[in-house]
Structure formats: C-alpha cells, structure tokens
Design a protein around this motif. Structure first.
Motif, short mmCIF file in Angstrom:
data_model
loop_
_atom_site.label_atom_id
_atom_site.label_comp_id
_atom_site.label_asym_id
_atom_site.label_seq_id
_atom_site.Cartn_x
_atom_site.Cartn_y
_atom_site.Cartn_z
N ARG A 5 3.49 9.35 -34.26
CA ARG A 5 5.00 9.50 -34.01
C ARG A 5 4.72 11.10 -33.48
N SER A 6 3.98 12.09 -33.96
CA SER A 6 3.88 13.51 -33.40
C SER A 6 3.19 13.66 -32.16
N LEU A 14 2.40 8.91 -38.70
CA LEU A 14 3.02 10.29 -38.59
C LEU A 14 2.33 11.02 -37.31
N GLU A 37 1.02 5.77 -43.73
CA GLU A 37 1.91 6.67 -43.16
C GLU A 37 1.55 7.73 -42.52
N LYS A 38 0.42 8.64 -42.96
CA LYS A 38 -0.31 9.57 -42.23
C LYS A 38 -0.94 9.32 -40.81
#
Length: 249
Positions: A185-186, A182, A178-179
């Motif tokens: 995604r950012s 993300l 997840e880290k």
C-alpha cells in the motif's frame, strides 16, 4: 487470542465446517458485513478451490484454512499480481520463522519446500473500472497433517518433526500479512518484487516444463507486471499466463 495488528483479523468469523472460506467471505461482502482485514477461518473446508477450479484438500483441524477480505483500491487491475507477491511473501515469512529457510514460492500461487507442496493461495478480485474494489485472499497451509493422498505434498510438522499450535500460527500469519500488505500500500513495489524473485522456486535454474504438447528445458527469469512467468528457452524469452505452462517435477 487476537493478532497484534491494526486491522488484519480484528474482525474474525470462525466456522467449524464450511464449503469454502472464499465463498463465505464473498457472502459477507455481498451483505456488506465485512471490514477490511476481515477473516473467515475454518477447521474443515469441504469444497476448497485452487487456482482455476483445482481442488484443495486438507485434514480437519490440522492445517490453516482461511480467507482475508482486502480493499486494494490503490492497485490498478493490471498490477493485481503485486498483491499475490505480497501475500506469498507473508506466508513465506511465516514458514521461514518456523525454520524452513529453504521454502520457496512456486509461481503462480503455491508454497514449496524442496519439491513438495506446503500450501497454496487463491486470490479472487472484484474489479471496478481500472481498479480493484475488493480482494478475497484464500490461504491454505499444511501445518500438522502427516499423511497425504499425493506424494508431492508435505507440511510444517512433517519437515520440522514437531506438531505446532495452529491458532498461534494463524495470528502470526495475519501479523505478517498486514506488514506485507502495508508495504504494498505504501508503494514498496521494487522491494516486494526483488524479494519475490529471490524466493521464486527454480529461479534462474534450468528445468523441464510442458508447454501444450511440447516438453522444453527452460530457465525462469522473472515475472512481468501482468503476472506472466518469463521463461528463457534456447536463448529466447517467452511469457506464460496461468495454465499455459506446467512444471515437470
């Protein structure tokens, strides 16, 4: 035990035995039953797939075998290899936390320790127009298995000398995944690319490779935006897609 995540693994399907977690995840997508971060986990996969139809074998209950459903609609089709980078780094993060500091990513989709394979990644994308609608991320990681049919395979337990809690490692992997997702995604592409290159197996080292019927000495210089491997051979930079080049190990 639930991972400490926002969405990764919050929806989880456990199957004691299945043919392929990627295939099961595909069925969940077709039935519209999966949210982003949904995980299909199994103790025994009977028909696991590797990149382009290669098979993946693992002893029942001893390893991590799972698939995660993601929706990277922010990612253009031609940049789909960035997802591979993020996933590879998440698995690498886990390996390094367990003490395998020298673990590496072997392009395009394997995890290696020295010259032995610890695991593999298979990402299957559903594309709409110029963007990726869904990705099914299959991860196979050798954890407690000690005996393999091939001499080039290894496991965490074989390398660190102790058996590990597979369920705890699954949760930690999902947190790390997840880290990294993300970060992707950012828009932290440059960070991911830099870390991926630093972790790349044989990066900027001279080794032997097979290209068709030709054997060459070359040096890996990077990976381009399309996910092709950049190899310098006799002063010339050449680019290769999946299955166009083989490592001589």
């Amino acid at each position: 035990m639930v991972p400490n995540t926002l969405f990764m693994g919050q929806q989880l399907f456990f199957l004691p035995v299945c043919a392929s977690t990627n295939s099961e995840a595909q069925q969940l997508l077709l039935k519209n039953e999966a949210t982003e971060g949904c995980v299909v986990l199994t103790d025994e996969q009977t028909h696991g797939r590797g990149q382009r139809g290669n098979s993946w074998e693992a002893a029942p209950g001893k390893n991590i075998t799972l698939s995660v459903i993601l929706s990277p609609v922010f990612l253009a089709v031609r940049h789909q290899f960035y997802l591979n980078m993020a996933v590879s780094l998440a698995v690498l993060d886990l390996l390094r936390e367990q003490g395998l500091e020298q673990a590496r990513v072997k392009w395009p989709n394997d995890l290696y320790f020295e010259d032995r394979k610890l695991g593999g990644i298979l990402i299957e994308n559903t594309v709409t127009g110029q963007s990726i609608q869904h990705s099914i991320v299959g991860i196979g990681l050798n954890v407690n298995q000690l005996h393999f049919g091939i001499g080039t395979a290894t496991s965490l337990a074989a390398e660190i000398g102790t058996q590990l809690d597979v369920k705890r490692l699954v949760n930690r992997l999902l947190e790390l995944l997840e880290k990294r997702y993300l970060e992707l995604r950012s828009g932290k592409i440059d960070k991911l690319k830099y870390e991926y290159l630093q972790a790349l197996y044989r990066y900027q080292e001279k080794h032997g490779y097979r290209i068709g019927s030709e054997v060459v000495q070359g040096q890996i210089m990077g990976v381009d935006e399309d996910g092709r491997l950049a190899l310098e051979v006799e002063g010339e930079l050449r680019y290769f897609g999946f299955k166009e080049i083989a490592y001589l190990i």
